[in-house]
Design a protein around this motif. Sequence first.
Motif, short mmCIF file in Angstrom:
data_model
loop_
_atom_site.label_atom_id
_atom_site.label_comp_id
_atom_site.label_asym_id
_atom_site.label_seq_id
_atom_site.Cartn_x
_atom_site.Cartn_y
_atom_site.Cartn_z
N THR A 90 1.62 2.84 -3.30
CA THR A 90 0.59 3.70 -3.87
C THR A 90 0.78 5.13 -3.39
N THR B 76 -5.65 -0.07 -5.67
CA THR B 76 -5.48 0.84 -4.55
C THR B 76 -5.51 2.30 -5.00
N GLY C 186 -8.22 0.18 -0.76
CA GLY C 186 -8.24 -0.62 -1.97
C GLY C 186 -9.14 -1.83 -1.86
N VAL D 19 -12.85 2.36 -6.41
CA VAL D 19 -11.74 2.68 -5.51
C VAL D 19 -11.39 4.16 -5.60
N LEU E 233 0.83 -1.20 0.00
CA LEU E 233 0.00 0.00 0.00
C LEU E 233 0.86 1.26 0.00
N THR F 36 -3.92 4.64 2.50
CA THR F 36 -4.26 4.02 1.22
C THR F 36 -5.42 3.07 1.43
#
Length: 344
Positions: free
Chosen positions: A269, A295, A309, A325, A266, A307
């Motif tokens: 991202t 994500t 997702g 998302v 994560l 983050t």
Amino acid sequence: MLLDDRAHTLLNTLITQYIAQGQPIGSSTLAQQAGLKLSSATVRNVLVDLEHLGLVSSPHTSAGRIPTPQGYRFFVDAMMTASTFETVENESWSSQFQPDSAHRMASSAAQLLSQISQFAGIISTPKRSHMFRHIEFLLLAPQRVLVILITPEGDVQNRLLEVDRPYQTHELIEAANYLNAHCAGLDFTQIKQQLSQELSQLQQHVTLLMQRAVLHSHDNHTPQDDTLIVKGERHLLDVTEFANNMDRLRHTFDLFDEKTRLLQLLERTNQAGGVQVFIGGESDMLPYDGVSLITAPYTANNVVIGTLGVIGPSRMAYERVIPLVDVTAKLLSRAMGQGLLPSL
């Protein structure tokens, strides 16, 4: 990877049909669904080329083809470049994100993602900041002081101090004014060092109060602050690709248990920004074949704080889940930025 229009159309059609049906797609079906005036033999030749490129595979000699992780990647990248997504209805979702504690709003976001996608919704909760933007001291009783910290992200954190001597209101104001003028934006460790160096320049009782407040705030930051919320894992038990493949299901649930690895994924991202799609089997970041993770980061006051997702099968409706998302991240960011949030 460049494909001619015919190969591109056939690959997109194959993946779309496989996502919808869950069965290998034969050349005759593909020729019909693609809307191209091609013979089955010509389609088979194109499929052989796509197989050599690693974009499709054949589970059995006489069966049709299915997409590989590389095929899904080509499909998703082309979709995101063209921005061809389904319209996402979000008016009713806004009520899910009324300004509340950051943790409760994060939990609501993961639950919403799970309910709508029918897969697992995940979210990393905001990290507690190791610095402050503003500090105030509120006298509750002669020897009890409430410390109010406002982080750079706008989160409000409250700390109750039991002090060794009674304080006057003007002393608390003096301490807060000094910290706000000289220490806002510094890491707590830096503040502790600065206060130690300036002990002789300030009244001792004021310095001791500030050191106590900073030390208490610093000690409240533990690894458990950086948590992961997972909602709807049981939805995956109803997904054919997982129900019929216990190894895949076990690997996916192992991923939920290995929070460090998932949090690292994560974190990528946060660094890249925007919606990211991780397709299982194409890299060591998500080594499990047949699993995908979509994500997006969310923010508070334009600062990325976490983050969210969806984890599901690689055979998912990307054109629906990707905007889901994206919109959820934007709605959560808007709610996080509305006013100052209470303590986690």
